[in-house]
Design a protein around this motif. Structure first.
Motif, PDB file in Angstrom:
ATOM      1  N   MET A  98      26.755  31.961  70.705  1.00 42.58           N
ATOM      2  CA  MET A  98      25.648  32.783  70.275  1.00 42.58           C
ATOM      3  C   MET A  98      25.811  33.058  68.778  1.00 42.58           C
ATOM      4  O   MET A  98      26.899  33.417  68.341  1.00 42.58           O
ATOM      5  N   PRO A  99      24.752  32.915  67.998  1.00 43.51           N
ATOM      6  CA  PRO A  99      24.848  33.161  66.557  1.00 43.51           C
ATOM      7  C   PRO A  99      25.172  34.624  66.231  1.00 43.51           C
ATOM      8  O   PRO A  99      24.778  35.521  66.970  1.00 43.51           O
ATOM      9  N   VAL A 100      25.879  34.806  65.131  1.00 46.00           N
ATOM     10  CA  VAL A 100      26.193  36.147  64.637  1.00 46.00           C
ATOM     11  C   VAL A 100      25.481  36.326  63.299  1.00 46.00           C
ATOM     12  O   VAL A 100      25.617  35.500  62.399  1.00 46.00           O
ATOM     13  N   TYR A 101      24.715  37.391  63.195  1.00 46.28           N
ATOM     14  CA  TYR A 101      24.012  37.724  61.961  1.00 46.28           C
ATOM     15  C   TYR A 101      24.743  38.882  61.313  1.00 46.28           C
ATOM     16  O   TYR A 101      25.187  39.813  61.993  1.00 46.28           O
ATOM     17  N   ILE A 102      24.858  38.834  59.998  1.00 44.46           N
ATOM     18  CA  ILE A 102      25.614  39.849  59.268  1.00 44.46           C
ATOM     19  C   ILE A 102      24.694  40.503  58.244  1.00 44.46           C
ATOM     20  O   ILE A 102      24.019  39.817  57.473  1.00 44.46           O
ATOM     21  N   PHE A 103      24.695  41.830  58.269  1.00 38.78           N
ATOM     22  CA  PHE A 103      23.846  42.606  57.383  1.00 38.78           C
ATOM     23  C   PHE A 103      24.667  43.590  56.564  1.00 38.78           C
ATOM     24  O   PHE A 103      25.593  44.218  57.079  1.00 38.78           O
ATOM     25  N   LYS A 104      24.295  43.747  55.317  1.00 37.64           N
ATOM     26  CA  LYS A 104      24.846  44.784  54.443  1.00 37.64           C
ATOM     27  C   LYS A 104      23.977  46.021  54.645  1.00 37.64           C
ATOM     28  O   LYS A 104      22.748  45.929  54.630  1.00 37.64           O
ATOM     29  N   THR A 105      24.619  47.183  54.863  1.00 37.45           N
ATOM     30  CA  THR A 105      23.861  48.417  55.091  1.00 37.45           C
ATOM     31  C   THR A 105      24.399  49.548  54.219  1.00 37.45           C
ATOM     32  O   THR A 105      25.399  49.379  53.516  1.00 37.45           O
ATOM     33  N   ASN A 106      23.741  50.684  54.309  1.00 33.02           N
ATOM     34  CA  ASN A 106      24.255  51.893  53.653  1.00 33.02           C
ATOM     35  C   ASN A 106      24.586  52.974  54.680  1.00 33.02           C
ATOM     36  O   ASN A 106      24.593  54.161  54.376  1.00 33.02           O
ATOM     37  N   VAL A 107      24.885  52.545  55.909  1.00 34.51           N
ATOM     38  CA  VAL A 107      25.347  53.456  56.960  1.00 34.51           C
ATOM     39  C   VAL A 107      26.801  53.803  56.622  1.00 34.51           C
ATOM     40  O   VAL A 107      27.621  52.905  56.449  1.00 34.51           O
ATOM     41  N   ILE A 108      27.106  55.098  56.518  1.00 34.26           N
ATOM     42  CA  ILE A 108      28.433  55.447  55.994  1.00 34.26           C
ATOM     43  C   ILE A 108      29.389  56.087  56.992  1.00 34.26           C
ATOM     44  O   ILE A 108      30.578  56.180  56.724  1.00 34.26           O
ATOM     45  N   ASN A 109      28.877  56.572  58.142  1.00 31.09           N
ATOM     46  CA  ASN A 109      29.796  57.246  59.056  1.00 31.09           C
ATOM     47  C   ASN A 109      29.367  57.092  60.513  1.00 31.09           C
ATOM     48  O   ASN A 109      28.261  56.657  60.815  1.00 31.09           O
ATOM     49  N   GLN A 110      30.252  57.485  61.414  1.00 37.53           N
ATOM     50  CA  GLN A 110      30.014  57.337  62.853  1.00 37.53           C
ATOM     51  C   GLN A 110      28.857  58.214  63.332  1.00 37.53           C
ATOM     52  O   GLN A 110      28.178  57.865  64.293  1.00 37.53           O
ATOM     53  N   SER A 111      28.628  59.310  62.674  1.00 34.08           N
ATOM     54  CA  SER A 111      27.511  60.177  63.035  1.00 34.08           C
ATOM     55  C   SER A 111      26.187  59.426  62.850  1.00 34.08           C
ATOM     56  O   SER A 111      25.287  59.524  63.691  1.00 34.08           O
ATOM     57  N   GLN A 112      26.070  58.694  61.767  1.00 41.54           N
ATOM     58  CA  GLN A 112      24.862  57.898  61.535  1.00 41.54           C
ATOM     59  C   GLN A 112      24.755  56.769  62.558  1.00 41.54           C
ATOM     60  O   GLN A 112      23.667  56.472  63.051  1.00 41.54           O
ATOM     61  N   VAL A 113      25.872  56.144  62.885  1.00 39.57           N
ATOM     62  CA  VAL A 113      25.878  55.082  63.903  1.00 39.57           C
ATOM     63  C   VAL A 113      25.382  55.646  65.234  1.00 39.57           C
ATOM     64  O   VAL A 113      24.555  55.017  65.912  1.00 39.57           O
ATOM     65  N   LYS A 114      25.846  56.827  65.591  1.00 42.95           N
ATOM     66  CA  LYS A 114      25.412  57.455  66.849  1.00 42.95           C
ATOM     67  C   LYS A 114      23.908  57.688  66.847  1.00 42.95           C
ATOM     68  O   LYS A 114      23.253  57.541  67.880  1.00 42.95           O
ATOM     69  N   GLY A 115      23.355  58.035  65.693  1.00 39.07           N
ATOM     70  CA  GLY A 115      21.916  58.243  65.579  1.00 39.07           C
ATOM     71  C   GLY A 115      21.115  56.956  65.731  1.00 39.07           C
ATOM     72  O   GLY A 115      19.961  56.980  66.150  1.00 39.07           O
ATOM     73  N   LEU A 116      21.725  55.834  65.409  1.00 36.61           N
ATOM     74  CA  LEU A 116      21.071  54.523  65.509  1.00 36.61           C
ATOM     75  C   LEU A 116      21.297  53.858  66.866  1.00 36.61           C
ATOM     76  O   LEU A 116      20.560  52.949  67.250  1.00 36.61           O
ATOM     77  N   LYS A 117      22.315  54.300  67.568  1.00 40.67           N
ATOM     78  CA  LYS A 117      22.784  53.623  68.780  1.00 40.67           C
ATOM     79  C   LYS A 117      21.677  53.389  69.809  1.00 40.67           C
ATOM     80  O   LYS A 117      21.531  52.283  70.328  1.00 40.67           O
ATOM     81  N   SER A 118      20.905  54.387  70.116  1.00 43.86           N
ATOM     82  CA  SER A 118      19.872  54.266  71.138  1.00 43.86           C
ATOM     83  C   SER A 118      18.861  53.172  70.787  1.00 43.86           C
ATOM     84  O   SER A 118      18.540  52.330  71.621  1.00 43.86           O
ATOM     85  N   ASN A 119      18.368  53.187  69.559  1.00 40.00           N
ATOM     86  CA  ASN A 119      17.394  52.176  69.133  1.00 40.00           C
ATOM     87  C   ASN A 119      17.994  50.773  69.144  1.00 40.00           C
ATOM     88  O   ASN A 119      17.348  49.823  69.591  1.00 40.00           O
ATOM     89  N   LEU A 120      19.205  50.628  68.640  1.00 39.40           N
ATOM     90  CA  LEU A 120      19.827  49.308  68.595  1.00 39.40           C
ATOM     91  C   LEU A 120      20.139  48.794  69.993  1.00 39.40           C
ATOM     92  O   LEU A 120      19.978  47.601  70.264  1.00 39.40           O
ATOM     93  N   ASN A 121      20.549  49.689  70.889  1.00 38.67           N
ATOM     94  CA  ASN A 121      20.808  49.272  72.269  1.00 38.67           C
ATOM     95  C   ASN A 121      19.525  48.796  72.957  1.00 38.67           C
ATOM     96  O   ASN A 121      19.553  47.873  73.762  1.00 38.67           O
ATOM     97  N   GLN A 122      18.405  49.425  72.647  1.00 36.53           N
ATOM     98  CA  GLN A 122      17.132  49.001  73.228  1.00 36.53           C
ATOM     99  C   GLN A 122      16.728  47.609  72.742  1.00 36.53           C
ATOM    100  O   GLN A 122      16.097  46.853  73.475  1.00 36.53           O
ATOM    101  N   LEU A 123      17.082  47.277  71.518  1.00 38.43           N
ATOM    102  CA  LEU A 123      16.749  45.961  70.964  1.00 38.43           C
ATOM    103  C   LEU A 123      17.635  44.853  71.517  1.00 38.43           C
ATOM    104  O   LEU A 123      17.216  43.702  71.604  1.00 38.43           O
TER     105      LEU A 123
END
Length: 70
Positions: A1-26
C-alpha cells in the motif's frame, strides 16, 4: 500500500487528538495514519489505497492547519 508523506504544523498530541476523529473517518479498512511530531516537518504519514491522499490534507486545512505533500 502506498505511503503518502505530508509536512504539517501540528505541534502536539492535543492537536492530534482533535484531528483523530476526522482522520479516522477518512481512513478505510486497513488504512493507517500517524504523526511524527519529533520530525522538524511534523510529518503526517498516510498509508492508503487511494491514488491520492489529498483528502487527509484537506481535513487538516479545514481545521486550520497547514499540510503539504512532500
Amino acid at each position: 500500500m502506498p505511503v503518502y508523506i505530508f509536512k504539517t504544523n501540528v505541534i502536539n498530541q492535543s492537536q492530534v487528538k482533535g484531528l483523530k476523529s476526522n482522520l479516522n473517518q477518512l481512513a478505510r479498512k486497513n488504512e493507517r495514519w500517524n504523526f511524527d511530531l519529533e520530525d522538524c516537518d511534523k510529518i503526517l504519514r498516510v498509508e492508503t489505497r487511494e491514488p491520492s491522499a489529498k483528502k487527509f490534507a484537506k481535513a487538516l486545512e479545514i481545521q486550520g492547519f497547514h499540510c503539504e505533500e512532500l
